[in-house]
Design a protein around this motif. Structure first.
Motif, short mmCIF file in Angstrom:
data_model
loop_
_atom_site.label_atom_id
_atom_site.label_comp_id
_atom_site.label_asym_id
_atom_site.label_seq_id
_atom_site.Cartn_x
_atom_site.Cartn_y
_atom_site.Cartn_z
N MET A 1 0.85 -1.19 0.00
CA MET A 1 0.00 0.00 0.00
C MET A 1 0.89 1.25 0.00
O MET A 1 1.86 1.31 0.71
CB MET A 1 -0.90 -0.01 1.24
N HIS A 2 0.51 2.18 -0.85
CA HIS A 2 1.36 3.36 -1.00
C HIS A 2 0.55 4.62 -0.77
O HIS A 2 0.79 5.64 -1.39
CB HIS A 2 1.98 3.37 -2.40
N PRO B 1 2.48 9.41 -7.34
CA PRO B 1 2.12 8.55 -8.48
C PRO B 1 1.62 7.17 -8.06
O PRO B 1 0.95 6.51 -8.83
CB PRO B 1 3.42 8.42 -9.26
N GLU B 2 1.94 6.74 -6.85
CA GLU B 2 1.54 5.41 -6.40
C GLU B 2 0.27 5.43 -5.56
O GLU B 2 -0.16 4.40 -5.03
CB GLU B 2 2.67 4.77 -5.59
N THR C 1 -3.42 5.18 -4.21
CA THR C 1 -4.65 4.47 -4.55
C THR C 1 -5.79 5.45 -4.27
O THR C 1 -6.00 5.83 -3.12
CB THR C 1 -4.81 3.21 -3.69
N ILE C 2 -6.48 5.87 -5.31
CA ILE C 2 -7.54 6.88 -5.15
C ILE C 2 -8.90 6.19 -5.27
O ILE C 2 -9.14 5.44 -6.21
CB ILE C 2 -7.43 7.98 -6.22
N ILE C 3 -9.74 6.42 -4.28
CA ILE C 3 -11.06 5.78 -4.21
C ILE C 3 -12.13 6.87 -4.18
O ILE C 3 -11.98 7.85 -3.46
CB ILE C 3 -11.14 4.95 -2.90
N LYS D 1 -15.15 -0.44 -1.14
CA LYS D 1 -13.75 -0.37 -1.60
C LYS D 1 -12.80 -0.24 -0.42
O LYS D 1 -11.69 -0.78 -0.45
CB LYS D 1 -13.61 0.78 -2.58
N LEU E 1 -9.72 -2.87 0.26
CA LEU E 1 -8.32 -2.44 0.43
C LEU E 1 -7.77 -2.81 1.80
O LEU E 1 -6.56 -2.99 1.95
CB LEU E 1 -8.19 -0.93 0.21
N PRO F 1 -4.54 -4.80 0.08
CA PRO F 1 -4.11 -3.42 -0.18
C PRO F 1 -3.65 -3.19 -1.62
O PRO F 1 -3.62 -2.06 -2.07
CB PRO F 1 -2.95 -3.22 0.79
N GLU F 2 -3.30 -4.26 -2.32
CA GLU F 2 -2.81 -4.11 -3.69
C GLU F 2 -3.89 -4.36 -4.73
O GLU F 2 -3.60 -4.36 -5.94
CB GLU F 2 -1.64 -5.09 -3.92
N MET G 1 5.02 4.82 -11.10
CA MET G 1 3.94 5.06 -12.06
C MET G 1 4.14 4.13 -13.26
O MET G 1 5.23 3.99 -13.76
CB MET G 1 3.96 6.51 -12.52
N ILE H 1 -0.72 6.13 -16.83
CA ILE H 1 -2.03 6.61 -16.41
C ILE H 1 -2.92 6.73 -17.63
O ILE H 1 -2.50 7.28 -18.65
CB ILE H 1 -1.92 8.00 -15.73
#
Lengths: 248, 248, 248
Positions: free
Chosen positions: A1-2, A30-31, A33-35, B22, B26, B30-31, C1, C4
């Protein structure tokens, strides 16, 4: 997880505003995780967003950054803030939207973000702050220590002899109306009366023959119907005050 | 790739329900890569969600876990299930929503998940199961072996002399109405008649001057118009039965 | 990244089309980060999508692939294209939707993608191309060199003595109407007149007592109201031409 950033806004899915926010976040982390927590809260409805944030945060991993933008005061002197709590971070305007969720946890500290005076602080102020927090797991360096101003409460229904003075704090897509009555306070009651109508307790939607009350998934009593919209039948909406008789 | 979970629900984008699911996923994986297959299916419309799952699964990578929650029977005795098929996994209520997609592949086995008797099994039962499957690529240990009960069929249009008895199984945002007539069964027909109206075959939307039928992207015949809503013009909706004359 | 892909379509959130596109992308680039730029553009509204892409691209990381599918001509001879620009890639139909955003950057080259003649090029042509570009950071090998045909312009308001001939290019969820007047061209004006009504400059939404104009977040003048819909009050919609008097 980032780094998880969970986004709740009233921007909707027809516009590019939610998308732009994500572009900004990915440019900084950049890593990430957007929810989408909720993409289309009713415009300017702080109560609604505050309730949803309150009802959701506990189900997200520790360290999740919640970006909550329902911000009718954008461009004014209202403060932009980031809050570090015992389990999560909250970023948004200090207009009450963050307070119920943040204060449900232990607030460790808050900082005041720079204020843009533009019209899209989601993009210019809040998303960059959320992205930095998701990267560094800290609100250090984002601004001066600040005390949250708007100690908005979802409210707690009050009992008055045989009556309960309650408020609707959310109506969902299915027309289920969430009250501010905690389920624990109604365990011994099986019927309530509202404007002359008897509303029976149900244990599930299917168990309900007309209008019922139910222990909702967020811990509050909800007024519901079975495959139809209780809110439409009773004229309920977020913000409406109700006087309910404890009947049996 | 670390596990894809594709989510189809009738929860909508105004509420926090899709977001909470979600968060749960996660927390367990988490991945995970979480994708919205469709966020706002018509409330309680099992046929609609079943069709979309059926029409979509083949386009996702092997091993994708589909989490399908259109669940009017939440809180009742209907079973909660996880299904392992030859290419994908399917998790949801055993109310028909999973069956067309699962049976299009080879069903290897299904298990019955614990049933919560609460009102938000998406959060409490289905999302945790989907997350575990995405992590372990297996339904082992999630419950007892189970046979799917609701062998719901999208239906297959039947031919009756010069008529075809069909059904609308989906109407999309553009008003295109998907029938249960497979495109292969109509290759030699260029005109059909519905309630006195001649409907011509078109090869593209732009090729259509009024109301036309077309070989749709999901393999079924669709009744469409060019930049207007065929469904509104003809009063078509998911579930409607049609008797069409094969005309030419 | 790891690449995207930002997706803008008129497919909506009730259907599976946006979901299927993401399944295709993950099949080709399992590590892609897929972002919804806007999921529910008004059906067939090329101007609207072109504006949003134009207003958004600069906020995304270098190398982002924009997949823009508002495509009323799907199945016709209109070209399917991929464009490499100085900062980003753009994939979609050559119907004008890509041009304002692409030409705002420097267009390095474009290629013509194979044309399917089907009804779902988003799935069959555009998503695979976008996924490959996100993987290889190049449009090489996707088709023959091509010159963009539809040099669609969002337009630039023209000044005519004391009048400005403008056009509405977007109306957002809040009813804010974006004009094609660049904010730089109106810096010395504090009041405009439209159909007999004086519209004052405001610096924020809260600062506006009735209908105002504001320097919008995308660099254009917007006609707005405070917590109500200016577009409804004045009958404004994307595409509407306005003649405004520079008043003070």
């Amino acid at each position: 997880m980032h780094g998880i950033v969970a986004v709740i806004t009233d921007f909707g899915v027809k516009d590019h505003y939610n998308g732009v926010i994500k572009g900004i976040i990915l440019g900084i982390n950049p890593e990430a995780t957007i929810i989408d927590l909720a993409s289309d809260v009713d415009s300017f409805n702080i109560t609604d967003a505050a309730f949803m944030l309150y009802a959701s945060a506990a189900y997200f991993p520790k360290g999740t950054v919640f970006l909550a933008i329902v911000d009718p005061g954008v461009g004014t002197e209202r403060s932009a803030v980031a809050v570090e709590c015992s389990n999560h971070f909250f970023v948004g305007p200090d207009n009450g939207v963050l307070y119920p969720a943040a204060s449900k946890e232990r607030i460790i500290k808050a900082v005041k973000l720079e204020n843009s005076r533009g019209t899209f602080d989601g993009r210019d102020i809040f998303a960059p702050a959320a992205a930095k927090i998701s990267l560094e797991n800290s609100i250090e360096g984002l601004g001066k220590i600040y005390q949250l101003n708007e100690k908005f409460e979802l409210g707690e229904a009050s009992v008055d002899n045989n009556f309960i003075n309650a408020r609707i704090i959310h109506v969902d897509k299915f027309g289920d109306a969430v009250t501010n009555i905690r389920k624990e306070s109604l365990t011994k009651i099986n019927k309530i009366k509202y404007e002359g109508m008897i509303i029976k307790r149900a244990s599930s939607f299917s168990d309900c023959s007309n209008i019922c009350f139910i222990e909702g998934s967020s811990g509050f009593i909800e007024i519901v119907a079975n495959k139809s919209r209780a809110s439409d039948k009773l004229g309920l909406y977020a913000g409406k005050n109700l006087r309910l008789e404890l009947y049996e």
